[in-house]
Design a protein around this motif. Sequence first.
Motif, short mmCIF file in Angstrom:
data_model
loop_
_atom_site.label_atom_id
_atom_site.label_comp_id
_atom_site.label_asym_id
_atom_site.label_seq_id
_atom_site.Cartn_x
_atom_site.Cartn_y
_atom_site.Cartn_z
N TYR A 51 -57.39 -33.53 -38.82
CA TYR A 51 -56.84 -34.30 -37.87
C TYR A 51 -56.07 -35.16 -38.04
N PHE A 52 -56.12 -35.94 -39.67
CA PHE A 52 -54.87 -36.42 -39.74
C PHE A 52 -54.37 -36.40 -41.44
N GLN A 53 -52.72 -35.78 -41.65
CA GLN A 53 -52.53 -35.41 -42.81
C GLN A 53 -51.90 -36.52 -43.44
N THR A 54 -52.43 -37.42 -43.08
CA THR A 54 -51.89 -39.56 -43.70
C THR A 54 -52.29 -40.12 -43.06
N LYS A 55 -52.54 -41.04 -43.55
CA LYS A 55 -53.77 -42.82 -43.54
C LYS A 55 -52.70 -43.48 -42.53
N GLU A 56 -51.41 -43.06 -42.67
CA GLU A 56 -50.25 -43.47 -42.08
C GLU A 56 -50.23 -42.91 -40.24
N GLU A 57 -51.05 -41.75 -40.02
CA GLU A 57 -51.60 -41.14 -38.89
C GLU A 57 -52.50 -42.14 -37.69
N ILE A 58 -53.65 -41.53 -38.84
CA ILE A 58 -54.59 -42.86 -38.68
C ILE A 58 -54.49 -43.87 -37.65
N PHE A 59 -53.47 -44.87 -38.18
CA PHE A 59 -53.50 -46.11 -38.19
C PHE A 59 -52.62 -45.90 -36.74
N LEU A 60 -51.54 -44.90 -36.34
CA LEU A 60 -51.15 -44.64 -35.40
C LEU A 60 -51.61 -44.61 -34.52
N ALA A 61 -52.92 -43.83 -34.84
CA ALA A 61 -53.88 -43.15 -33.79
C ALA A 61 -54.86 -44.93 -33.27
N LEU A 62 -54.80 -45.39 -33.77
CA LEU A 62 -55.65 -46.38 -33.83
C LEU A 62 -54.77 -47.88 -33.35
N LEU A 63 -53.56 -47.65 -33.03
CA LEU A 63 -52.63 -48.64 -32.39
C LEU A 63 -52.63 -47.93 -31.55
N GLY A 64 -52.54 -46.59 -31.27
CA GLY A 64 -52.56 -46.06 -29.64
C GLY A 64 -53.63 -46.49 -29.22
N ARG A 65 -54.67 -46.09 -29.70
CA ARG A 65 -55.99 -46.14 -28.83
C ARG A 65 -55.72 -47.96 -28.38
N GLU A 66 -55.43 -48.93 -29.28
CA GLU A 66 -55.10 -50.54 -28.72
C GLU A 66 -54.68 -50.35 -27.49
N TYR A 67 -53.24 -49.68 -26.91
CA TYR A 67 -52.43 -49.56 -26.20
C TYR A 67 -52.32 -49.45 -25.63
N GLN A 68 -53.68 -47.79 -25.74
CA GLN A 68 -54.62 -47.37 -24.34
C GLN A 68 -55.12 -48.64 -23.13
N GLU A 69 -56.02 -49.54 -24.36
CA GLU A 69 -57.20 -50.34 -23.58
C GLU A 69 -56.30 -51.29 -22.95
N LEU A 70 -55.41 -52.23 -23.86
CA LEU A 70 -54.20 -52.74 -23.19
C LEU A 70 -53.87 -52.39 -21.60
N SER A 71 -53.22 -51.37 -21.31
CA SER A 71 -53.28 -50.37 -20.32
C SER A 71 -54.12 -50.97 -19.68
#
Length: 207
Positions: A51-71
């Motif tokens: 599902y994710f190749q790196t730890k950074e991709e998981i954090f990026l997805a988490l940040l994306g979800r935070e921005y989605q909730e902010l929206s």
Amino acid sequence: MPKGSDALVAKRRDEIINACESLYEKMSFREVTIQKIGEVTSFTRTSIYNYFQTKEEIFLALLGREYQELSRCIREIRDKNDSLSAEEFASLLAHTLEKRPNLLKLVSMNHFEIEENSRLESLVEFKKLYAQAINEVRMSVHKFFPSMTADDIESFIYSFFPFLFGIYPYTAVTDKQKRAMDLAGFDYPQLSVYDITYQEVVRLLRS
């Protein structure tokens, strides 16, 4: 590609992101590893790489979800109010950010490293969510402050979003940092997320 239905893939991705979020509340970015994330999920650590190749991709997805909730929150402000003064809009926006400490903590990190260690498709997915959050703020400012020109609104946008990157370091001071400032003779004011955001948004709107 991970096997299973779209619903199952989404469920497992969410489980991985939730595990990362839970660990990040107690650890630093450096301390959170894929191995530790795997230890608090219901499937094997190696399965995470489906599902994710790196730890950074998981954090990026988490940040994306935070921005989605902010929206979603900003859209709710716009839908529930016909008009708002600068002070009222700033207060609602400040309360919204006050409730999203993970967003503020995440945006204070080194984005270059996170984005550089993520696949292009993951980065594109994130950028869409980030752009959506920017557009929600843009539409809200346009609705509540119709006298502002398009240039005025863009000036607000590209002052407000970079401002978000600095909120966490100024409002979440550790005991070690406090001790260092005391020893340095630095009289540091205690700032809250609400106060620092409210003051800046009012200032940007009035300017």
